[in-house]
Design a protein around this motif. Structure first.
Motif, mmCIF file in Angstrom:
data_model
loop_
_atom_site.group_PDB
_atom_site.id
_atom_site.type_symbol
_atom_site.label_atom_id
_atom_site.label_comp_id
_atom_site.label_asym_id
_atom_site.label_seq_id
_atom_site.Cartn_x
_atom_site.Cartn_y
_atom_site.Cartn_z
ATOM 1 N N ALA A 1 0.812 -1.218 0.000
ATOM 2 C CA ALA A 1 0.000 0.000 0.000
ATOM 3 C C ALA A 1 0.846 1.269 0.000
ATOM 4 C CB ALA A 1 -0.924 -0.011 1.223
ATOM 5 N N PHE B 1 -10.872 4.477 -6.910
ATOM 6 C CA PHE B 1 -10.726 3.962 -5.545
ATOM 7 C C PHE B 1 -9.385 4.334 -4.899
ATOM 8 C CE2 PHE B 1 -9.987 0.221 -2.630
ATOM 9 C CZ PHE B 1 -10.927 0.587 -1.700
ATOM 10 N N ALA B 2 -8.296 4.087 -5.628
ATOM 11 C CA ALA B 2 -6.967 4.345 -5.058
ATOM 12 C C ALA B 2 -6.775 5.833 -4.769
ATOM 13 C CB ALA B 2 -5.886 3.849 -6.007
ATOM 14 N N GLU C 1 -9.149 7.994 -4.142
ATOM 15 C CA GLU C 1 -10.019 8.332 -3.011
ATOM 16 C C GLU C 1 -9.323 7.972 -1.689
ATOM 17 O OE1 GLU C 1 -13.884 6.352 -1.115
ATOM 18 O OE2 GLU C 1 -13.823 6.289 -3.311
ATOM 19 N N LEU C 2 -8.647 6.813 -1.673
ATOM 20 C CA LEU C 2 -7.930 6.385 -0.463
ATOM 21 C C LEU C 2 -6.819 7.365 -0.102
ATOM 22 C CD1 LEU C 2 -7.512 2.540 -1.102
ATOM 23 C CD2 LEU C 2 -8.971 3.617 0.592
ATOM 24 N N ARG C 3 -6.258 7.996 -1.130
ATOM 25 C CA ARG C 3 -5.154 8.930 -0.886
ATOM 26 C C ARG C 3 -5.663 10.336 -0.555
ATOM 27 N NH1 ARG C 3 -3.252 5.022 -3.585
ATOM 28 N NH2 ARG C 3 -1.041 4.489 -3.609
ATOM 29 N N ARG D 1 -3.429 6.461 -11.182
ATOM 30 C CA ARG D 1 -2.622 6.648 -9.973
ATOM 31 C C ARG D 1 -1.372 7.466 -10.238
ATOM 32 N NH1 ARG D 1 -1.981 1.759 -7.035
ATOM 33 N NH2 ARG D 1 -0.160 2.896 -6.311
ATOM 34 N N GLN E 1 -4.665 -4.013 -1.921
ATOM 35 C CA GLN E 1 -3.423 -3.714 -1.183
ATOM 36 C C GLN E 1 -2.556 -2.756 -1.989
ATOM 37 O OE1 GLN E 1 -2.238 -7.965 -0.312
ATOM 38 N NE2 GLN E 1 -1.222 -6.957 1.374
ATOM 39 N N ASP F 1 -3.517 -0.815 -4.283
ATOM 40 C CA ASP F 1 -4.217 0.472 -4.394
ATOM 41 C C ASP F 1 -4.047 1.334 -3.137
ATOM 42 O OD1 ASP F 1 -5.146 0.601 -6.931
ATOM 43 O OD2 ASP F 1 -7.172 -0.087 -6.504
ATOM 44 N N GLY F 2 -3.573 0.720 -2.062
ATOM 45 C CA GLY F 2 -3.330 1.511 -0.858
ATOM 46 C C GLY F 2 -4.209 1.174 0.326
#
Lengths: 357, 275
Positions: free
Chosen positions: A73, A98-99, A101-103, A150, B173, B175-176
Motif C-alpha cells: 500500500a 478507488f486508489a 479516493e484512499l489517498r 494513480r 493492497q 491500491d493503498g
C-alpha cells in the motif's frame, strides 16, 4: 517514476529456493519484460517488487528508497493482474477512482484523472457499468485504467494478456506499448510469451529456475543469445539444435557424420572447441541450388503461413524446422538442399550450454 | 436406450419418494404441534389422535392470560438480536482473518465450542456470572448465546471470503488499502448475502436455544423458550398451552426462513465471486 534495483535477492518457501541471489537494475522510464517458462520465478519476482511477497534476503530499492519491509500500500506502484482483479461490486468509475479516493485526492481531480484515463483507453462509455457487464478486453482496459490514474512510480503487469483471444492480445499489446511511450513510466511486464517480450520490451530478462539467463535488448537476446536455453526460448519457431564436431578439418554432425557447410568464423570456433551444439534459427536456413553447398533433407511436413512456409524435416535424429520462401512451394517427400546462412549460426558448449564466442 | 430411460425413470421416482418421506418426517411434528395448539385441552393427548375437531383459540387465550407472554417475547428478541449482533461483530472479522491468513485452527476451535454440549459451559458460567452479579441479566444471556451465534457466522462466511479471488484483495493492497479497509470496503460488500444468511441462521439458533436461558435468566429476563418449559409440571403438563407457545415460538424463524429461502440457499452455497 523511479528506477528499480534488486540486489542479492533470495526468495525461499521453506527449504525450497525459488530465486537464488538475483541482481537486477531497471532504469527509470524503462519497459522491462520478465520472460521464462512456468515456474521460473518471474511472477514471484514481480510480486516481490509489488510488496505482495516478502523477501527472504537481499535488498529491493524503488528509486532511492529501500522498500524491503514496506507494505504494498505504501510503495506507490500500480499493478495489472492476470485475472484483472477488478472490484466486482464497484462501477468502472469507482474501480478507477478507488486508489485516489484512499489517498484523499480532491474529488474534482479524481474526476479529471479518471476521465482522462478513460479517454486514453477508450472506455468512457463503460464508466457506469459493473465489471461483469464488460467483455474480457474491456475489463483489461479498466484494469490498466485503474493503474494509470494513480500516476505511480512504476507499473507492474502480471501476464495481463493471457486471458485474451489471439486477435485482441495483439491489439492490446500494441496499445500497452503505445501507452508506455506516452506515459514514460517505468514498466515491468511478466509473460511466458516470447513474442510479447520481443515486441514490447526495451530490455528482456530471460529467467530460468529463478536465475537471470540474459538481460538485454530484444535484438541482442535474439541475435546473440547468451546460452542454449535463451536461444531455444526466444524465437518462434524455436531455434534448431544439432550436436556437431570437428572431424578431419571439417564440421560434421555428430550423428550420421553429414558435413555442415559453416562460415569461416563459426568453423574457427568449432575447430577450437572440438565439439559443440550448433544452433540455427528456422529463418536462417537458405535453400541451396547445388547439392554440394547444402545438407540434403527430406520434407516431412509443410506449413504454409502465407508470408512464408515452414518445412519440417529430420536431421541427425532430431526434428528441425526451416522457414523458406512460399514461392518454393515444397511438397512432403521432396528432397531439398538447405544451408545455414553465413554469420547467422550459433555454437554452444556441449556441457554448459554457454555460447562459444 | 430403453434400459437407460427406464433407469432414469426409476431414479426420478425414488428421488421423489425420498423427498416425500423426508418431508413427512420433518413436517409431521410441526403439523401435530400446530393442530394440537387449536384443540381443546382434553383432545390434545387423546389416543388415537383426533384429526377432525372443532378448532379453538382457548390455548392461546390461556397462554396470554396466565403468562406475561409479550414480555418473554421481548426478552427473547433482546437476547437473540443482541447475540446475533455480537456474533456478527466478532464473527465477520474472525472469518475474514482466518480466510486471509489461511490459519484455520481458530475457526476449528469455535466449531469445537459449538459442538460441545451446552452443559459443559453451564456450571462455569453460572459460577462466573454469579460472582460478578450478572445472573439474570440480559448481558449474561447475550454473552452465553454468542457461543451459538459466533461459530455460525464464522463457518457460514468462511467459504464466502475464500471464494473471493485473492488477486482482488491484492489489487486493493496495491491500491493503498490496509487489511481492515479491505474487509470493510472490498470483502464485506462481496459477501453481503453470506452475512445476511449467517445473521438469519444465528438468529434462528439463538432464538431456539433453551438451556442457557433456563439457568442464567430470572423471572424478568426469561426467554420464550425457557418460559414455555413452565407448562411442563411435575404432576400434570398443560399440553394445549405448551403447543400454543411452541407454535408462536416457531413462528418468527419459520416466517424468516420462508421469506429468504431463495437467498438462504444461494448464500449457503456461496463460493466464487465472478468478476
Amino acid at each position: 517514476m523511479a528506477s528499480i534495483s534488486i540486489r542479492n535477492l533470495t526468495k525461499r518457501y521453506g527449504n525450497f529456493t525459488v530465486i537464488p541471489d538475483l541482481n537486477l537494475e531497471i532504469a527509470d522510464h524503462e519497459f522491462v519484460v520478465f520472460v521464462g517458462p512456468s515456474g521460473c520465478g518471474k511472477s514471484t519476482l514481480l510480486r516481490i517488487i509489488a510488496g505482495l511477497e516478502p523477501i527472504s534476503s537481499g535488498d529491493l530499492y524503488i528509486g532511492d528508497k529501500r522498500v524491503n519491509g514496506v507494505q504494498a500500500a505504501r510503495r506507490d506502484i500500480a499493478m495489472v493482474f492476470q485475472d484483472y482483479a477488478l472490484y466486482p461490486h464497484m462501477r468502472v468509475y469507482d474501480n478507477m477512482s478507488f486508489a485516489l479516493e484512499l489517498r484523499g485526492t480532491p474529488k474534482a481531480e479524481i474526476d479529471a484523472r479518471v476521465k482522462r484515463a478513460a479517454a486514453l483507453l477508450h472506455i468512457e462509455p463503460y464508466l457506469d457499468r459493473k465489471p461483469k457487464e464488460l467483455s474480457g478486453g474491456q475489463r483489461q482496459r479498466v484494469a490498466m485504467g485503474r493503474a494509470i490514474v494513480r500516476n505511480p512510480k512504476a507499473f507492474l503487469f502480471d501476464e495481463p494478456l493471457s486471458n485474451l483471444d489471439a486477435k485482441l492480445r495483439g491489439q492490446v499489446r500494441a496499445e500497452i506499448k503505445a501507452l508506455s511511450q506516452e506515459l514514460k513510466t517505468t514498466m515491468v511486464f511478466v509473460t511466458h510469451d516470447q513474442i510479447e517480450a520481443m515486441t514490447m520490451a526495451d530490455r528482456i530478462v530471460v529467467l530460468q529456475s529463478g536465475t537471470i539467463q540474459q538481460y538485454d535488448t530484444p535484438e541482442t537476446v535474439y541475435e546473440r543469445p547468451a546460452n542454449q536455453f535463451v536461444a531455444g526460448f526466444i524465437g518462434s519457431p524455436a531455434m534448431n539444435f544439432f550436436p556437431v564436431e570437428w572431424h578431419e578439418e571439417r564440421a560434421v554432425l555428430s550423428q550420421g557424420g553429414t558435413v555442415v557447410p559453416l562460415d569461416g568464423e563459426t568453423t574457427g570456433r568449432l575447430s577450437k572447441a572440438g565439439n559443440a551444439v550448433l544452433g540455427i534459427r528456422p529463418e536462417h536456413f537458405a535453400v541451396a541450388t547445388d547439392a554440394a553447398d547444402g545438407i540434403a533433407i527430406n520434407v516431412k511436413l509443410v506449413e504454409p503461413l502465407g508470408s512464408d512456409t515452414l518445412i519440417h524435416f529430420d536431421l541427425a535424429s532430431a526434428s528441425a524446422i526451416a522457414r523458406v520462401d512460399p514461392a518454393l512451394r515444397p511438397k512432403v517427400g521432396d528432397r531439398i538442399n538447405l544451408r545455414p546462412q553465413p554469420g547467422k549460426t550459433h555454437l554452444f558448449d556441449s556441457a554448459s550450454g554457454q555460447v562459444l564466442r | 436406450m430403453n434400459d437407460a430411460a427406464n433407469t432414469d425413470r426409476w431414479i426420478r421416482w425414488l428421488n421423489t419418494l425420498q423427498l416425500v418421506l423426508a418431508g413427512v418426517v420433518i413436517m409431521a411434528p410441526t403439523v401435530w404441534m400446530v393442530l394440537s395448539s387449536f384443540k381443546p385441552s382434553f383432545e390434545v393427548t387423546a389416543y388415537p389422535p383426533t384429526m377432525i375437531f372443532s378448532p379453538t383459540l382457548e390455548n392461546y387465550v390461556a397462554l396470554t392470560k396466565t403468562t406475561p407472554f409479550l414480555s418473554y417475547a421481548l426478552n427473547s428478541l433482546i437476547v437473540t438480536v443482541g447475540s446475533t449482533a455480537l456474533g456478527l461483530l466478532f464473527g465477520i472479522p474472525a472469518a475474514f482473518a482466518v480466510s486471509w491468513t489461511r490459519i484455520s485452527w481458530p475457526a476449528i476451535l469455535t466449531l469445537a465450542a459449538r459442538m460441545a454440549p451446552g452443559t459443559l459451559f453451564l456450571l462455569p458460567w453460572y459460577v462466573m456470572f454469579r460472582q460478578i452479579g450478572m445472573i439474570g441479566s440480559y448481558t449474561a444471556l447475550i454473552l452465553s448465546h454468542a457461543v451459538i451465534t459466533l461459530p455460525i457466522v464464522i463457518w457460514v462466511l468462511l467459504p464466502s471470503f475464500d471464494g473471493i479471488p485473492r488477486s482482488v484483495f491484492e489489487a486493493a493492497q496495491v491500491d493503498g488499502c490496509s487489511v481492515t479497509r479491505i474487509l470493510w470496503r472490498i470483502a464485506l460488500p462481496l459477501v453481503a448475502s453470506g452475512v445476511a444468511v449467517s445473521a438469519i441462521l444465528a438468529f434462528v439458533f439463538s432464538w431456539n436455544y433453551f438451556l442457557f436461558a433456563l439457568v442464567l435468566s430470572n423471572g424478568d429476563t426469561k426467554t420464550l423458550i425457557a418460559a414455555a418449559f413452565n407448562f411442563i409440571g411435575e404432576g400434570s403438563t398443560q399440553w394445549g398451552a405448551l403447543m400454543a407457545a411452541a407454535t408462536l415460538i416457531a413462528l418468527p424463524p419459520l416466517v424468516l426462513a420462508a421469506l429468504v429461502q431463495r437467498w438462504l440457499v444461494s448464500g449457503l452455497t456461496l463460493g466464487a465471486v465472478k468478476g
